[in-house]
Design an enzyme around this catalytic site. Sequence first.
Site, PDB file in Angstrom:
ATOM      1  N   MET A  83       6.595   7.513  17.149  1.00 40.08           N
ATOM      2  CA  MET A  83       6.417   8.379  15.930  1.00 40.08           C
ATOM      3  C   MET A  83       5.183   9.145  16.113  1.00 40.08           C
ATOM      4  SD  MET A  83       8.091   6.617  12.688  1.00 40.08           S
ATOM      5  CE  MET A  83       9.654   6.096  12.815  1.00 40.08           C
TER       6      MET A  83
ATOM      7  N   ARG B 136      -4.051  10.797   2.986  1.00 43.33           N
ATOM      8  CA  ARG B 136      -2.671  11.291   3.176  1.00 43.33           C
ATOM      9  C   ARG B 136      -1.820  11.140   2.199  1.00 43.33           C
ATOM     10  NH1 ARG B 136       0.671  13.809   6.137  1.00 43.33           N
ATOM     11  NH2 ARG B 136       2.885  13.235   6.066  1.00 43.33           N
TER      12      ARG B 136
ATOM     13  N   ASP C 146       3.924   0.761  11.976  1.00 41.17           N
ATOM     14  CA  ASP C 146       2.850   0.326  11.075  1.00 41.17           C
ATOM     15  C   ASP C 146       2.564  -1.265  11.679  1.00 41.17           C
ATOM     16  OD1 ASP C 146       2.189   2.322   9.927  1.00 41.17           O
ATOM     17  OD2 ASP C 146       2.551   1.590   8.026  1.00 41.17           O
TER      18      ASP C 146
ATOM     19  N   LYS D  99       0.749  -1.048  -0.037  1.00 40.07           N
ATOM     20  CA  LYS D  99      -0.007   0.067   0.132  1.00 40.07           C
ATOM     21  C   LYS D  99       1.067   1.336   0.207  1.00 40.07           C
ATOM     22  CE  LYS D  99      -2.849   2.716   3.255  1.00 40.07           C
ATOM     23  NZ  LYS D  99      -1.755   3.533   3.773  1.00 40.07           N
ATOM     24  N   ASN D 100       1.853   1.226   1.009  1.00 38.13           N
ATOM     25  CA  ASN D 100       2.451   2.593   1.162  1.00 38.13           C
ATOM     26  C   ASN D 100       3.542   2.698  -0.145  1.00 38.13           C
ATOM     27  OD1 ASN D 100       1.351   3.053   3.592  1.00 38.13           O
ATOM     28  ND2 ASN D 100       3.264   2.186   4.694  1.00 38.13           N
TER      29      ASN D 100
ATOM     30  N   ASP E   1      -5.606   8.268   8.549  1.00 44.97           N
ATOM     31  CA  ASP E   1      -5.767   8.050   9.881  1.00 44.97           C
ATOM     32  C   ASP E   1      -5.464   9.095  10.953  1.00 44.97           C
ATOM     33  OD1 ASP E   1      -5.930   5.412   9.346  1.00 44.97           O
ATOM     34  OD2 ASP E   1      -3.693   4.938   9.246  1.00 44.97           O
TER      35      ASP E   1
END
Length: 437
Positions: free
Chosen positions: A341, A97, A319, A22-23, A121
């Site tokens: 983070m 995002r 994640d 996904k990222n 998110d």
Amino acid sequence: MNAFEIRGGRALAGSIKPQGAKNEALQVLCAALLTDQPVTFHNVPDILDVNLLIELLADVGVRVERPKPNTVILQATTIDTDFFSGPVFKKKSGKLRGAVMLAGPMLARFRKAQIPQPGGDKIGRRRLDTHIRGFEKLGVKFHYNTEESLFDLNAETLKGNYMLMDEPSVTGTANILMAASMADGVTTIYNAACEPYVQQLCHMLNRMGAKISGIGSNLLVVEGVTQLKGCEHTMLADMIEVGSFIGLAAMTQSELLIQNTDIAHLGIIPETFQRLGVQLEVRGDDIFVPAQEQYQIQKFIDGSILTIYDHPWPGFTPDLLSIILVMATQAKGTVLVHQKMFESRLFFVDKLIEMGAQIVLCDPHRAVVIGLNRQVPLRGINMVSPDIRAGVALLIAALSAQGKSIIQNISQIDRGYERIDERLNALGADIRRISVS
């Protein structure tokens, strides 16, 4: 509103393939704007966030073809640059995002762009300073429209420069790389992110005709070119799904074969799960996880309690901390989970405590998990998914729990996981989609 109804306590068995990353997808798809030639993407995850980005690209004029499942061809021949200042872009991008990464390629090719306030998110503050300051180094001027919550970016020309990034932001590095790829002169990016997703973007840009060196390090050098061409690109397996399936196998005492994991790009993820006592075997590019009656958390060499924390690559990805935390609830031993983070990512632990887990939330960033060693199984409850990663962690908890659980707001899960209910049901899970008021 859709929800998952889960009946837990079942052991799963079989093989499963992780989706495309996904990222990575949210970065490389934006790079199609850098050329007017077609760019073909393989192993594209069919998930809400990625589909929303593709929809945004189509809205701005990109031609979209889907010749077969998980393959997408994008061609950005004619682009409506005014679309980015309109209400439709603002509304859609506010949910995603990844929309911030449209700015880099737009600046490179058209010398103007807009960045909305980040969507996605609700896991804490996600600032854009790294992006904006990097663009400024290339000669971009910006104005923040407080009424529209929009950054307007403009540049007569882009000129290569040296920059020391204040943080190794993955999206910031990707955005600056795409802008610098067509700037005049040489751009040097120090303290760059070096995650596999960034490496993949660099390799793709080089196939398009860019000149990027230092790939895989935190010092990237970009020699600007005047034009880029089309290419083909295949996305890596999603490392977050790989880690999620390892955690799922351990929690549910299941025997799973996770196929095509791109093991060379997983970093310390397998080792981190092993430190929690999970047995796993690497078989070529697959990972085999046997069924385990129990798994014991290791301690540090001096005998102190193990701490697992997130860190920029090649450290452990943030994640997967939600999965680690859930897994630890049924382990033997104690672990401190330190989420550095984001300040809101641990706020789902109240649901786990309600399910019977023993967790002490020390502050927004740290939680101590005291493993139950399966002596007291988790119990099913009604809950709401607060974000993508916590949602899947709660799903894993529900699959290991006794009784029925309901997880609402599953659109959060669908944003990042492709047909997760169907794929897990094929392994023996009992997950149903239901409507709740």
